[in-house]
Design a protein around this motif. Structure first.
Motif, PDB file in Angstrom:
ATOM      1  N   VAL A  17      -0.071  -0.605  -4.689  1.00  0.00           N
ATOM      2  CA  VAL A  17       0.583  -0.798  -6.035  1.00  0.00           C
ATOM      3  C   VAL A  17       0.924  -2.303  -6.182  1.00  0.00           C
ATOM      4  N   SER A  33      10.854   7.976  -2.924  1.00  0.00           N
ATOM      5  CA  SER A  33      10.726   6.965  -2.153  1.00  0.00           C
ATOM      6  C   SER A  33      11.444   7.253  -1.142  1.00  0.00           C
ATOM      7  N   HIS A  35       7.023  -1.258  -2.830  1.00  0.00           N
ATOM      8  CA  HIS A  35       7.094  -0.402  -1.796  1.00  0.00           C
ATOM      9  C   HIS A  35       7.880   0.838  -2.382  1.00  0.00           C
ATOM     10  N   THR A  66       3.212   8.520  -4.022  1.00  0.00           N
ATOM     11  CA  THR A  66       2.480   9.237  -2.968  1.00  0.00           C
ATOM     12  C   THR A  66       3.053  10.517  -2.590  1.00  0.00           C
ATOM     13  N   THR A  67       4.416  10.512  -2.338  1.00  0.00           N
ATOM     14  CA  THR A  67       5.133  11.626  -1.331  1.00  0.00           C
ATOM     15  C   THR A  67       6.027  12.235  -2.442  1.00  0.00           C
ATOM     16  N   SER A  89      -2.213  -0.674 -10.266  1.00  0.00           N
ATOM     17  CA  SER A  89      -2.639  -0.029  -9.197  1.00  0.00           C
ATOM     18  C   SER A  89      -4.018   0.144  -8.882  1.00  0.00           C
ATOM     19  N   ASP A 104       0.712  -1.207   0.101  1.00  0.00           N
ATOM     20  CA  ASP A 104       0.054   0.054   0.051  1.00  0.00           C
ATOM     21  C   ASP A 104       0.824   1.223  -0.014  1.00  0.00           C
ATOM     22  N   CYS A 105       0.178   2.177  -0.384  1.00  0.00           N
ATOM     23  CA  CYS A 105       1.039   3.556  -0.501  1.00  0.00           C
ATOM     24  C   CYS A 105       0.773   4.184   0.812  1.00  0.00           C
ATOM     25  N   ALA A 132       5.183   2.894  -4.534  1.00  0.00           N
ATOM     26  CA  ALA A 132       4.012   3.270  -3.575  1.00  0.00           C
ATOM     27  C   ALA A 132       4.623   4.563  -3.194  1.00  0.00           C
ATOM     28  N   GLY A 133       5.674   4.574  -2.254  1.00  0.00           N
ATOM     29  CA  GLY A 133       6.302   5.854  -1.950  1.00  0.00           C
ATOM     30  C   GLY A 133       6.530   7.146  -2.708  1.00  0.00           C
TER      31      GLY A 133
END
Length: 193
Positions: free
Chosen positions: A32, A189, A178, A185-186, A46, A18-19, A181-182
């Protein structure tokens, strides 16, 4: 004369994570999937699941079963048994509906008592979710990580972990899911899986 059962190998794997989301977030959380052939990234999936909801299994079935990669997939890896907080995956149903083995991976041993208390005391539908966790049994230490498995033997699980983990302790499908996802989202990563 005894016959030996040939252990399967798994080269086409999708790993889901998950994100990241803020602690107070309610609503949907992006997830993801990183699709691998051996150690090569072949594609990215996704979707979204509800924070502490009940739709993770259905969404994973949709994503893995509906992708153009579906015909080649041989295994599903999960970064833990829950996505988006406590949206617990029914790994047995996921295995049955996709016809694929499922390998749940965690870097550290879970704090089962804390998880049980949180599910039963704070999460709507927590008793049902706890039953899904319990049905998988205890996590076993294997190749430096903790796993739960459905549809594959201990030997097969160990082989796939070693084959997909060239560095560190986390298999590439989960490590890359991972990181993606990071990053999405942000904007970057970060951190360990």
């Amino acid at each position: 004369m005894a016959t030996t059962r040939r252990e399967r190998t798994f080269s086409h794997i999708v790993g889901f994570d998950d994100c990241p989301f803020p602690r107070g977030h309610r609503g949907d959380v992006a997830i993801v999937g990183a699709v691998f052939s051996g150690l090569r990234l072949e594609g990215v999936l996704s979707g979204k699941v509800r924070r502490d909801g009940v739709n993770s299994t259905r969404e994973l079935i949709r994503l893995a079963g509906g992708t153009r990669f579906a015909a080649h997939l041989q295994l599903v890896m999960l970064q833990g048994v829950a996505l988006a907080g406590f949206n617990v995956v029914d790994a047995v149903r996921l295995h049955a509906e996709l016809g694929l083995p499922v390998l749940v991976v965690a870097r550290r041993a879970p704090r089962k008592d804390a998880m049980r208390r949180a599910l039963l005391e704070r999460i709507p539908g927590g008793a049902r979710k706890w039953a899904l966790v319990e049905r998988l049994g205890e996590m076993e230490l294997l190749a430096g990580v903790y796993v739960q498995r459905v549809g594959l033997s201990r030997v097969e699980a160990e082989h796939v972990l070693r084959a997909t983990t060239p560095h560190g302790s986390v298999p590439e499908p989960l490590r890359v899911a991972h990181l993606i996802a990071g990053g999405v989202t942000t904007g970057e990563s970060s951190g360990r899986v």
